[in-house]
Motif scaffolding. Structure first.
Motif, PDB file in Angstrom:
ATOM      1  N   GLY A  42       0.523  -1.176   0.003  1.00 16.58           N
ATOM      2  CA  GLY A  42       0.089  -0.132  -0.102  1.00 16.58           C
ATOM      3  C   GLY A  42       0.865   1.368  -0.013  1.00 16.58           C
ATOM      4  O   GLY A  42       0.586   2.343   0.276  1.00 16.58           O
ATOM      5  N   LYS A  43       2.075   1.139  -0.048  1.00 14.07           N
ATOM      6  CA  LYS A  43       3.077   2.465  -0.062  1.00 14.07           C
ATOM      7  C   LYS A  43       3.658   2.444  -1.207  1.00 14.07           C
ATOM      8  O   LYS A  43       3.991   1.403  -2.043  1.00 14.07           O
ATOM      9  N   GLU A  44       4.298   3.832  -1.531  1.00 11.13           N
ATOM     10  CA  GLU A  44       5.077   3.891  -2.940  1.00 11.13           C
ATOM     11  C   GLU A  44       6.474   3.164  -2.567  1.00 11.13           C
ATOM     12  O   GLU A  44       6.964   3.191  -1.367  1.00 11.13           O
ATOM     13  N   ALA A  92       8.891  -5.072   3.981  1.00 12.75           N
ATOM     14  CA  ALA A  92       8.734  -4.796   2.606  1.00 12.75           C
ATOM     15  C   ALA A  92       9.346  -5.668   1.664  1.00 12.75           C
ATOM     16  O   ALA A  92      10.322  -6.508   1.779  1.00 12.75           O
ATOM     17  N   VAL A  93       9.029  -5.427   0.176  1.00 12.70           N
ATOM     18  CA  VAL A  93       9.879  -6.020  -0.902  1.00 12.70           C
ATOM     19  C   VAL A  93      11.085  -5.280  -1.141  1.00 12.70           C
ATOM     20  O   VAL A  93      10.718  -4.058  -1.023  1.00 12.70           O
ATOM     21  N   TYR A  94      12.119  -5.524  -1.142  1.00 11.68           N
ATOM     22  CA  TYR A  94      13.349  -4.933  -1.444  1.00 11.68           C
ATOM     23  C   TYR A  94      14.105  -5.218  -2.592  1.00 11.68           C
ATOM     24  O   TYR A  94      14.060  -6.416  -3.257  1.00 11.68           O
TER      25      TYR A  94
END
Length: 124
Positions: A42-44, A92-94
């Motif tokens: 849900g984030k940039e 997060a996905v890195y």
């Protein structure tokens, strides 16, 4: 042309550590500055860290300074992100990416070739 492939993500408890790796194929890796970004649900996508082609200069977003370290081994075409004292908000996905030019290390628009990402999940 450099094509990055990330690995090293996983599930870790808060306070733990992970080391991400980004292997970049292509003959120009040793002349390519590299960056790590992350994207939480849900984030940039946001900047995390970057390193110059020589490894001499590094940049970090404020939230990871003192906890994350970016470094590279040009003999292995690999850039690393050592992540210590992980927090749930680091989940997060890195992504690893190659940098275009020498300006504005923090802007996503200045990175071109991207990997597929690796998931990092930090449990509380």
């Amino acid at each position: 042309q450099v094509q990055p492939v990330e690995s090293g993500g996983g599930l870790v408890q808060a306070g733990g550590s992970l080391r991400l790796s980004c292997v970049a194929s292509g003959r120009t890796f040793s002349r390519s500055s590299m960056g790590w970004f992350r994207q939480a649900p849900g984030k940039e996508r946001e900047f995390v860290a970057a390193i110059s082609w020589s490894g001499i200069t590094t940049y970090y977003t404020d939230s990871v300074k003192g906890r994350f370290t970016i470094y590279r081994d040009n003999t292995k075409n690999t850039v690393y992100l050592q992540m210590n004292s992980l927090k749930p908000e680091d989940t997060a996905v890195y992504y690893c990416a190659t940098k275009i030019g020498a300006n504005n290390w923090y802007s996503i628009s200045n990175y071109d070739y991207w990997g597929q990402g690796t998931q990092v999940t930090v449990s509380s």
